[in-house]
Write a protein that holds these residues in place. Structure first.
Motif, PDB file in Angstrom:
ATOM      1  N   PRO A 212       2.093  12.823 -56.337  1.00  0.00           N
ATOM      2  CA  PRO A 212       3.129  13.342 -55.435  1.00  0.00           C
ATOM      3  C   PRO A 212       2.589  13.829 -54.098  1.00  0.00           C
ATOM      4  CG  PRO A 212       3.451  14.182 -57.661  1.00  0.00           C
ATOM      5  CD  PRO A 212       2.119  13.493 -57.653  1.00  0.00           C
ATOM      6  N   ALA A 213       1.326  14.219 -54.057  1.00  0.00           N
ATOM      7  CA  ALA A 213       0.733  14.722 -52.827  1.00  0.00           C
ATOM      8  C   ALA A 213       0.356  13.599 -51.866  1.00  0.00           C
ATOM      9  CB  ALA A 213      -0.502  15.564 -53.140  1.00  0.00           C
ATOM     10  N   LYS A 214       0.446  12.337 -52.326  1.00  0.00           N
ATOM     11  CA  LYS A 214       0.023  11.214 -51.487  1.00  0.00           C
ATOM     12  C   LYS A 214       1.175  10.316 -51.051  1.00  0.00           C
ATOM     13  CE  LYS A 214      -4.647  11.028 -53.416  1.00  0.00           C
ATOM     14  NZ  LYS A 214      -5.655  10.209 -54.141  1.00  0.00           N
ATOM     15  N   ILE A 215       2.403  10.680 -51.391  1.00  0.00           N
ATOM     16  CA  ILE A 215       3.558   9.849 -51.031  1.00  0.00           C
ATOM     17  C   ILE A 215       4.509  10.636 -50.147  1.00  0.00           C
ATOM     18  CG2 ILE A 215       3.402   8.431 -53.108  1.00  0.00           C
ATOM     19  CD1 ILE A 215       5.667  10.101 -54.302  1.00  0.00           C
ATOM     20  N   GLY A 216       5.396   9.902 -49.463  1.00  0.00           N
ATOM     21  CA  GLY A 216       6.420  10.534 -48.656  1.00  0.00           C
ATOM     22  C   GLY A 216       5.847  11.481 -47.625  1.00  0.00           C
ATOM     23  N   MET A 217       6.592  12.520 -47.299  1.00  0.00           N
ATOM     24  CA  MET A 217       6.159  13.472 -46.289  1.00  0.00           C
ATOM     25  C   MET A 217       4.928  14.277 -46.709  1.00  0.00           C
ATOM     26  SD  MET A 217       9.768  14.756 -44.622  1.00  0.00           S
ATOM     27  CE  MET A 217       8.907  15.544 -43.262  1.00  0.00           C
ATOM     28  N   PRO A 218       4.798  14.684 -48.000  1.00  0.00           N
ATOM     29  CA  PRO A 218       3.581  15.423 -48.379  1.00  0.00           C
ATOM     30  C   PRO A 218       2.298  14.610 -48.184  1.00  0.00           C
ATOM     31  CG  PRO A 218       5.286  15.731 -50.036  1.00  0.00           C
ATOM     32  CD  PRO A 218       5.777  14.652 -49.113  1.00  0.00           C
ATOM     33  N   GLY A 219       2.398  13.277 -48.298  1.00  0.00           N
ATOM     34  CA  GLY A 219       1.216  12.437 -48.151  1.00  0.00           C
ATOM     35  C   GLY A 219       1.029  11.879 -46.760  1.00  0.00           C
ATOM     36  N   SER A 220       1.774  12.416 -45.792  1.00  0.00           N
ATOM     37  CA  SER A 220       1.749  11.892 -44.422  1.00  0.00           C
ATOM     38  C   SER A 220       1.126  12.906 -43.477  1.00  0.00           C
ATOM     39  CB  SER A 220       3.169  11.543 -43.968  1.00  0.00           C
ATOM     40  OG  SER A 220       3.755  10.601 -44.842  1.00  0.00           O
ATOM     41  N   PRO A 221      -0.175  12.822 -43.229  1.00  0.00           N
ATOM     42  CA  PRO A 221      -0.839  13.807 -42.375  1.00  0.00           C
ATOM     43  C   PRO A 221      -0.510  13.660 -40.892  1.00  0.00           C
ATOM     44  CG  PRO A 221      -2.384  12.101 -43.017  1.00  0.00           C
ATOM     45  CD  PRO A 221      -1.125  11.854 -43.795  1.00  0.00           C
ATOM     46  N   SER A 222      -0.051  12.494 -40.480  1.00  0.00           N
ATOM     47  CA  SER A 222       0.249  12.305 -39.060  1.00  0.00           C
ATOM     48  C   SER A 222       1.601  12.920 -38.731  1.00  0.00           C
ATOM     49  CB  SER A 222       0.243  10.820 -38.699  1.00  0.00           C
ATOM     50  OG  SER A 222       1.250  10.127 -39.413  1.00  0.00           O
ATOM     51  N   SER A 223       1.708  13.432 -37.519  1.00  0.00           N
ATOM     52  CA  SER A 223       2.966  14.007 -37.061  1.00  0.00           C
ATOM     53  C   SER A 223       3.208  13.583 -35.624  1.00  0.00           C
ATOM     54  CB  SER A 223       2.941  15.533 -37.152  1.00  0.00           C
ATOM     55  OG  SER A 223       1.915  16.069 -36.329  1.00  0.00           O
ATOM     56  N   THR A 224       4.463  13.527 -35.246  1.00  0.00           N
ATOM     57  CA  THR A 224       4.847  13.107 -33.905  1.00  0.00           C
ATOM     58  C   THR A 224       5.407  14.304 -33.150  1.00  0.00           C
ATOM     59  OG1 THR A 224       5.379  10.913 -34.739  1.00  0.00           O
ATOM     60  CG2 THR A 224       6.253  11.498 -32.576  1.00  0.00           C
ATOM     61  N   LYS A 225       4.786  14.645 -32.027  1.00  0.00           N
ATOM     62  CA  LYS A 225       5.247  15.795 -31.254  1.00  0.00           C
ATOM     63  C   LYS A 225       6.530  15.486 -30.494  1.00  0.00           C
ATOM     64  CE  LYS A 225       0.720  17.965 -30.602  1.00  0.00           C
ATOM     65  NZ  LYS A 225      -0.282  18.454 -29.620  1.00  0.00           N
ATOM     66  N   GLU A 226       6.641  14.257 -30.004  1.00  0.00           N
ATOM     67  CA  GLU A 226       7.829  13.899 -29.239  1.00  0.00           C
ATOM     68  C   GLU A 226       8.059  12.403 -29.339  1.00  0.00           C
ATOM     69  OE1 GLU A 226       9.728  14.575 -24.755  1.00  0.00           O
ATOM     70  OE2 GLU A 226       7.578  14.789 -25.095  1.00  0.00           O
ATOM     71  N   VAL A 227       9.305  12.011 -29.514  1.00  0.00           N
ATOM     72  CA  VAL A 227       9.680  10.602 -29.558  1.00  0.00           C
ATOM     73  C   VAL A 227      10.788  10.373 -28.540  1.00  0.00           C
ATOM     74  CG1 VAL A 227      10.556   8.709 -30.968  1.00  0.00           C
ATOM     75  CG2 VAL A 227       9.089  10.439 -31.999  1.00  0.00           C
ATOM     76  N   LEU A 228      10.614   9.378 -27.700  1.00  0.00           N
ATOM     77  CA  LEU A 228      11.596   9.087 -26.663  1.00  0.00           C
ATOM     78  C   LEU A 228      12.199   7.712 -26.889  1.00  0.00           C
ATOM     79  CD1 LEU A 228       9.587  10.311 -23.535  1.00  0.00           C
ATOM     80  CD2 LEU A 228      11.295  11.575 -24.833  1.00  0.00           C
ATOM     81  N   GLU A 229      13.494   7.589 -26.667  1.00  0.00           N
ATOM     82  CA  GLU A 229      14.131   6.285 -26.726  1.00  0.00           C
ATOM     83  C   GLU A 229      13.697   5.475 -25.506  1.00  0.00           C
ATOM     84  OE1 GLU A 229      18.317   6.418 -27.197  1.00  0.00           O
ATOM     85  OE2 GLU A 229      18.270   7.951 -28.760  1.00  0.00           O
ATOM     86  N   PRO A 230      13.534   4.153 -25.660  1.00  0.00           N
ATOM     87  CA  PRO A 230      13.160   3.336 -24.499  1.00  0.00           C
ATOM     88  C   PRO A 230      14.231   3.395 -23.425  1.00  0.00           C
ATOM     89  CG  PRO A 230      13.807   1.955 -26.359  1.00  0.00           C
ATOM     90  CD  PRO A 230      13.708   3.353 -26.877  1.00  0.00           C
ATOM     91  N   GLU A 231      13.776   3.389 -22.187  1.00  0.00           N
ATOM     92  CA  GLU A 231      14.709   3.452 -21.067  1.00  0.00           C
ATOM     93  C   GLU A 231      15.613   2.221 -21.049  1.00  0.00           C
ATOM     94  OE1 GLU A 231      14.566   3.495 -16.155  1.00  0.00           O
ATOM     95  OE2 GLU A 231      12.723   3.651 -17.344  1.00  0.00           O
ATOM     96  N   LYS A 232      16.896   2.460 -20.904  1.00  0.00           N
ATOM     97  CA  LYS A 232      17.861   1.357 -20.832  1.00  0.00           C
ATOM     98  C   LYS A 232      17.949   0.864 -19.392  1.00  0.00           C
ATOM     99  CE  LYS A 232      19.100   1.842 -25.171  1.00  0.00           C
ATOM    100  NZ  LYS A 232      18.312   3.035 -25.505  1.00  0.00           N
ATOM    101  N   ARG A 233      17.751  -0.417 -19.218  1.00  0.00           N
ATOM    102  CA  ARG A 233      17.828  -0.995 -17.880  1.00  0.00           C
ATOM    103  C   ARG A 233      18.808  -2.160 -17.878  1.00  0.00           C
ATOM    104  NH1 ARG A 233      11.906  -2.505 -16.035  1.00  0.00           N
ATOM    105  NH2 ARG A 233      11.967  -3.520 -18.084  1.00  0.00           N
ATOM    106  N   SER A 234      19.579  -2.235 -16.830  1.00  0.00           N
ATOM    107  CA  SER A 234      20.510  -3.355 -16.686  1.00  0.00           C
ATOM    108  C   SER A 234      20.221  -4.052 -15.373  1.00  0.00           C
ATOM    109  CB  SER A 234      21.964  -2.869 -16.724  1.00  0.00           C
ATOM    110  OG  SER A 234      22.202  -1.963 -15.671  1.00  0.00           O
TER     111      SER A 234
END
Length: 261
Positions: A212-234
């Motif tokens: 259980p310590a190696k799956i899902g969120m408990p097994g995920s040592p990486s974290s994302t500080k910020e996620v941005l949606e790609p800029e929409k261009r027309s």
């Protein structure tokens, strides 16, 4: 020969929506497809089966609706499928995902070759295949643009910039393939009909005896500080009509006005 091919269901869009709290992709209401490079891996597995005989086993991790990808590859010609689906798998990064896939490979057992697409279009990390090989302790080849099996070895070409590198690994081994490898076949009507009768198994964490310590969120040592949606261009689109010579003349004038030529 027993080949295990790992596939993923991904959103069929570049109009990405993100959950502001988790940073995860919102998949509700978005059409999903088989990850394109995974289709190349499936085609490679089927060609090896046609050449050497054996079995092609498809594996996918995801929610119940990920069964779509598995049903498609069964229709392409895979012999059996395993869906790894459990709430405990939710929020997994590539490390936790690769651990889960490796546990599935261990449970399936007796494999000669593990095949992956180079990357998934929704993550673009290219980490999962190599990490599975590391968990299992088997040799790996990445970025394969050709793939053959010779006398117990898998032999691949890798395109590296302007170079071509030929490498081989002793079976059992893992290989990640590029889109240059082949042209995936389409599921035929008769194979689609046969697919409904092929073995389809769903496994949870307990079925594979996952830590259980190696799956899902408990097994995920990486974290994302910020996620941005790609800029929409027309962009404006201009259509040209008339005779070919007139179209060519107007096109040149337009490109000159935009300082493109």
């Amino acid at each position: 020969m027993k080949i295990v091919v790992f596939v993923k269901q991904v959103p069929n869009t570049d109009d990405v929506k993100l959950d502001p709290k988790t940073g995860n992709i919102r998949r509700e209401g978005v059409e999903s497809i088989l990850n394109p490079m995974d289709a190349n891996a499936v085609e490679a597995a089927l060609q090896l089966k046609e050449q050497f005989g054996g079995t092609v086993v498809a594996v996918s991790m995801g929610p119940p609706q990920a069964s779509y990808a598995l049903k498609k590859v069964l229709g392409m010609g895979c012999d059996e499928a395993y869906l790894l689906s459990d709430r405990a798998f939710g929020g997994a990064d590539t490390l936790a995902t690769s651990y889960t896939l490796a546990k599935a490979a261990e449970k399936i057992g007796d494999y000669d070759l593990l095949l992956f697409g180079r990357l998934a279009t929704d993550g673009d990390t290219a980490q999962t295949g190599p990490a599975v090989a590391a968990w299992l302790g088997v040799p790996q080849i990445t970025l394969a643009s050709t793939l053959t099996v010779e006398d117990g070895w898998v032999v691949c070409d890798r395109k590296l910039g302007g170079m071509r590198q030929r490498v081989r690994a002793k079976l059992p081994a893992a290989v990640t393939v590029t889109g240059d490898l082949n042209k995936p076949r389409y599921p035929t009507p008769i194979n689609i009909m046969k697919a409904s009768k092929k073995p389809f198994t769903t496994w949870g964490a307990a079925d594979m005896e996952c830590d259980p310590a190696k799956i899902g969120m408990p097994g995920s040592p990486s974290s994302t500080k910020e996620v941005l949606e790609p800029e929409k261009r027309s962009t404006d689109t201009k259509f040209f009509t008339g005779e070919m010579a007139d179209i060519a003349h107007e096109l040149v004038k337009t490109l000159e006005a935009e300082h493109l030529i």
